[in-house]
Structure formats: C-alpha cells, structure tokens
Design an enzyme around this catalytic site. Structure first.
Site, PDB file in Angstrom:
ATOM      1  N   SER A   1       0.801  -1.226   0.000  1.00 24.89           N
ATOM      2  CA  SER A   1       0.000   0.000   0.000  1.00 24.89           C
ATOM      3  C   SER A   1       0.830   1.270   0.000  1.00 24.89           C
ATOM      4  O   SER A   1       0.374   2.287  -0.512  1.00 24.89           O
ATOM      5  CB  SER A   1      -0.965  -0.016   1.186  1.00 24.89           C
ATOM      6  OG  SER A   1      -0.275  -0.225   2.391  1.00 24.89           O
TER       7      SER A   1
ATOM      8  N   LYS B   1     -12.419   0.151  -1.905  1.00 22.64           N
ATOM      9  CA  LYS B   1     -11.408   0.897  -2.670  1.00 22.64           C
ATOM     10  C   LYS B   1     -11.912   0.991  -4.115  1.00 22.64           C
ATOM     11  O   LYS B   1     -12.801   1.772  -4.387  1.00 22.64           O
ATOM     12  CB  LYS B   1     -10.041   0.250  -2.511  1.00 22.64           C
ATOM     13  CG  LYS B   1      -9.627   0.208  -1.018  1.00 22.64           C
ATOM     14  CD  LYS B   1      -8.217  -0.271  -0.803  1.00 22.64           C
ATOM     15  CE  LYS B   1      -7.934  -0.638   0.644  1.00 22.64           C
ATOM     16  NZ  LYS B   1      -8.016   0.463   1.604  1.00 22.64           N
TER      17      LYS B   1
ATOM     18  N   HIS C   1      -5.432  -3.430  -2.804  1.00 25.98           N
ATOM     19  CA  HIS C   1      -5.224  -2.365  -3.807  1.00 25.98           C
ATOM     20  C   HIS C   1      -5.186  -2.905  -5.231  1.00 25.98           C
ATOM     21  O   HIS C   1      -4.988  -2.137  -6.175  1.00 25.98           O
ATOM     22  CB  HIS C   1      -3.938  -1.589  -3.496  1.00 25.98           C
ATOM     23  CG  HIS C   1      -4.062  -0.792  -2.247  1.00 25.98           C
ATOM     24  ND1 HIS C   1      -4.657   0.456  -2.211  1.00 25.98           N
ATOM     25  CD2 HIS C   1      -3.721  -1.074  -0.974  1.00 25.98           C
ATOM     26  CE1 HIS C   1      -4.660   0.913  -0.978  1.00 25.98           C
ATOM     27  NE2 HIS C   1      -4.091  -0.003  -0.203  1.00 25.98           N
TER      28      HIS C   1
HETATM   29  C1  LIG Z   1      -3.073  -4.030   1.941  1.00 26.89           C
HETATM   30  C2  LIG Z   1      -4.287  -3.570   2.691  1.00 26.89           C
HETATM   31  N1  LIG Z   1      -5.041  -4.479   3.318  1.00 26.89           N
HETATM   32  C3  LIG Z   1      -6.151  -4.117   4.003  1.00 26.89           C
HETATM   33  C4  LIG Z   1      -6.544  -2.809   4.067  1.00 26.89           C
HETATM   34  C5  LIG Z   1      -7.757  -2.452   4.856  1.00 26.89           C
HETATM   35  O1  LIG Z   1      -8.879  -2.460   4.034  1.00 26.89           O
HETATM   36  P1  LIG Z   1     -10.195  -1.694   4.505  1.00 26.89           P
HETATM   37  O2  LIG Z   1      -9.942  -0.238   4.217  1.00 26.89           O
HETATM   38  O3  LIG Z   1     -11.281  -2.299   3.674  1.00 26.89           O
HETATM   39  O4  LIG Z   1     -10.373  -1.955   5.964  1.00 26.89           O
HETATM   40  C6  LIG Z   1      -5.802  -1.821   3.409  1.00 26.89           C
HETATM   41  C7  LIG Z   1      -6.252  -0.417   3.473  1.00 26.89           C
HETATM   42  O5  LIG Z   1      -5.630   0.500   3.058  1.00 26.89           O
HETATM   43  C8  LIG Z   1      -4.644  -2.213   2.705  1.00 26.89           C
HETATM   44  O6  LIG Z   1      -3.874  -1.307   2.109  1.00 26.89           O
END
Ligand SMILES: Cc1ncc(COP(=O)(O)O)c(C=O)c1O
Length: 369
Positions: A181, A238, A209
């Site tokens: 991320s 997202k 992502h």
């Molecule tokens: C790699 C990754 N996993 C999980 C999440 C969390 O997802 P959510 O925003 O649906 O809680 C994010 C959020 O930025 C992320 O970058």
C-alpha cells in the site's frame, strides 16, 4: 465524568505532538471524486482509493437507493444470527463468479477481515511467515493468531523459503499484500506460490489495492500472474467504491471462516442495501468497457510525465547542472517540471552552461518549454 482517561489522552497527545506526529481529521464537504471540497477549497484529489470513480457513480448510487427502499438501513445482526439476507448471498455469488472461485465470504472491511482470517487458519503451534512491509491488518491478524510469526525481508521469496524450513509446526501459512500500500510495488506471487507448494504451506494474498485494478478481468494480481492461492482477500471499499471486503476460497475454507473468523461471527454484517450497490459496482467493473482503460490511460500519462521530468533532471545532472524535477502532487498532473532557482551568486558562465545543457535536453525531446 471520570477524567482518568482524559489525563492519559492529554499526556499522550502532548508527546505525539512533540514528535511532530499529531494527525487530525479533515471533513469533506463533497462526495468522493476527482475534485473534492475541503475547508471551502476545491482540490484535485490524488489521495483516494476510489480508483474507478465508483464511490459516487450514479448507477451504483441508484442501486443503493433501490436497496435501501427494499431492505432499510442496517442489517441488524451478524450473519449467523439474523443478519444474513438474499442481498448478501447475491453479492457473494456475484463475487465468486467474478473471482472464478468456489465460494466467497463477505467481511466488514479489509482490516477486520484480516484480523479474522489469519487466526481462523492458524494458532498456537503453527507458523506464519509475513512480509516485512505487509499492511497493519495482516500484522495484527498474525498477532491475534498466537502462532509463531516470522517477519521476513520484503518481497524476497528466498527469505520466505528459509523461514519455512523451520520444523515442529503443525501448519505453515504465508501472508502477503499483493500490491504494497505505501510503495505500490507487487509481491512476487508466482515464486511465493512455488515456495509454499514446496513446504506444504498455505498462501493468503491481500488484494486490497489490486481488486478492480489488475488482471485482465480486474480481479487482482493473482489473476494477472495466474496464481491460485488458498485465500484471496479483496476489498469493496477501494476500487469498488463501497465498503467492506471479501475472502475468496474453497467452500470448506469459507465454511471454516463462517465458524471461526471472530470479526465475522461477533460483528453486525454489511447493510444489505450496500450489498445491492456492490453487485452493481461489480457489474460495472466487468461490463463497462471504458472504466479500467480510462484508469490505465491516466496512469500511463502520469507516469510518462514523471519519467520525462526525471530523465531530463538526470540528463542535466550528467552535464553538471543540478535542477530537481518537481512532480505531482506539488504541481498538477501532466505538468511535471524542472524548477530552476536563480541566485545572485550564479556567474554568467554558469547560466550559459545551464542554458546550453537545457538546449541539448530539448534536442533530445526531454523538455518541451
Ligand atoms: C493491503 C491492505 N489491506 C487491508 C486494508 C484495509 O482495508 P479496509 O480499508 O477495507 O479496511 C488496506 C487499506 O488501506 C490495505 O492497504
């Protein structure tokens, strides 16, 4: 009101502030989109995960409104109590078809999802091998699992393989982000899958992502690389523009999550109307032929602009001229530039040298103005 926690908070906030790390919320006065309003100012938004612009797409909004009229606002309970609806089932079936997987389970977000999935698969006496740059949700999921956790060098299949040689564990699980991320780079999924197969380890890939962005159909990096891990976690908040997440896996693994993933068992589920909106979002992702090509045209235009500014900067540096490339978000997309700062201390010869180098860069097509 007791003021004990208030005193703790003041003490900690002072400390955070002293380190220059104090953060605060900034409310938007507009829907999510390429231009948003904050504090009376219109801003071009390069900070959102709404990669396909679906968060405020009228077709998704319409499906949400129709869903609200049918189902009301809240689910009222967890899935296992009375929160399960036809809308949840429809979205899961739609996502399973989209992912080409046996089964899908909705999660209340990528973060709570990972907190539930990892401990559902492994526990005491097991080993989890986790990339050093994994998202906080996977890190916290590993902590909650109470398994032994090996954190290994970023995107290094050999480091994963070394960690997996440990013996005496009941089960071994590898967890990785697909697209990391903060750096935007991709996990080496094919070599990781091979390492897992060699060591009898399961593989969980967080496609947060990558869902809606990568792969010929847009289901993520696993699709793009032809890797079929044990579990794929995709997000709905997202690129799909809504909220929530899902696990795509075999029927038995999904049934295990229904029974054991505590963030599913002990939490109110997604509003059914949102599930209806997300079915519309997945339909658009699959059938709107313009959505993903438009995203990729924008990515290529932006990256092309960055590259030219950086190449021009490197070209001038080789000729003894230091001028830094100024890139978005400092300047608008497509207007990356070299920022020359003149000084009274420069000699005429130095300025002429810079002009000459710039003329050469122009001849190479590296600068246009
Ligand atoms: C790699 C990754 N996993 C999980 C999440 C969390 O997802 P959510 O925003 O649906 O809680 C994010 C959020 O930025 C992320 O970058």
């Amino acid at each position: 009101m007791s003021e004990v926690a208030d005193a703790w908070a003041r003490e900690d906030l002072t400390d955070i502030d002293r380190k220059g790390l104090l953060r605060s919320l900034e409310p938007l006065a507009s829907p999510q989109g390429p231009v948003i309003r904050i504090g009376g100012q219109s801003l071009i938004n390069f900070s959102s995960n709404d990669y396909l612009g679906l968060a405020a797409d009228p077709r998704v909004v319409r499906a949400f409104v129709v869903g609200l009229e049918r189902w009301g606002v809240g689910a009222g309970a967890s899935r296992l109590v009375v929160g399960d609806t036809d809308a949840h089932r429809r979205l899961e079936a739609r996502l399973a078809a989209f992912e080409g997987t046996e089964a899908v389970l909705l999660l209340n977000g990528g973060y709570p999802g990972n907190l539930g999935l990892v401990p559902a698969l492994v526990g005491r006496g097991d080993l989890v091998v986790s990339d050093a740059l994994n998202h906080a949700s996977l890190i916290d999921g590993c902590r909650l699992a109470r398994a032994e956790v090996a954190i290994v060098a970023h995107a290094d299949p050999d480091a994963f393989a070394r960690a997996l040689t440990g013996t005496g564990f009941r089960r071994k699980l590898v967890v990785t982000d697909a697209v990391f991320s903060m750096d935007g780079d991709q996990a080496p999924l094919a070599p990781l899958a091979e390492v897992c197969a060699r060591h009898g380890a399961a593989l969980l890939v967080d496609e947060a992502h990558a869902t809606g962005v990568l792969g010929a159909r847009g289901s993520g990096l696993c699709e793009a690389t032809g890797v079929r891990p044990d579990v794929r976690m995709g997000t709905l908040g997202k690129a799909l523009g809504g909220f929530g997440a899902y696990a795509a896996a075999s029927r038995a693994v999904v049934e295990l999550f229904v029974n054991r993933a505590r963030s599913v068992v002990f939490s109110t589920t997604l509003p059914p109307a949102l599930c209806e909106a997300l079915v519309a979002a997945v339909d658009l992702l699959e059938h709107d032929a313009e959505l993903r090509p438009r995203l990729w045209r924008n990515i290529h235009r932006f990256v092309g602009g960055l590259r030219r500014a950086l190449r021009a900067s490197a070209f001038l540096r080789e000729r003894g001229v230091l001028v830094k490339a100024i890139r978005p978000p400092t300047v608008a997309e497509g207007t990356s530039r070299l920022r020359f700062a003149l000084s009274a201390g420069h000699t005429e010869a130095q300025i002429d040298h810079a002009l000459h180098a710039l003329e050469e860069a122009r001849a190479h097509g590296l600068v246009t103005a």
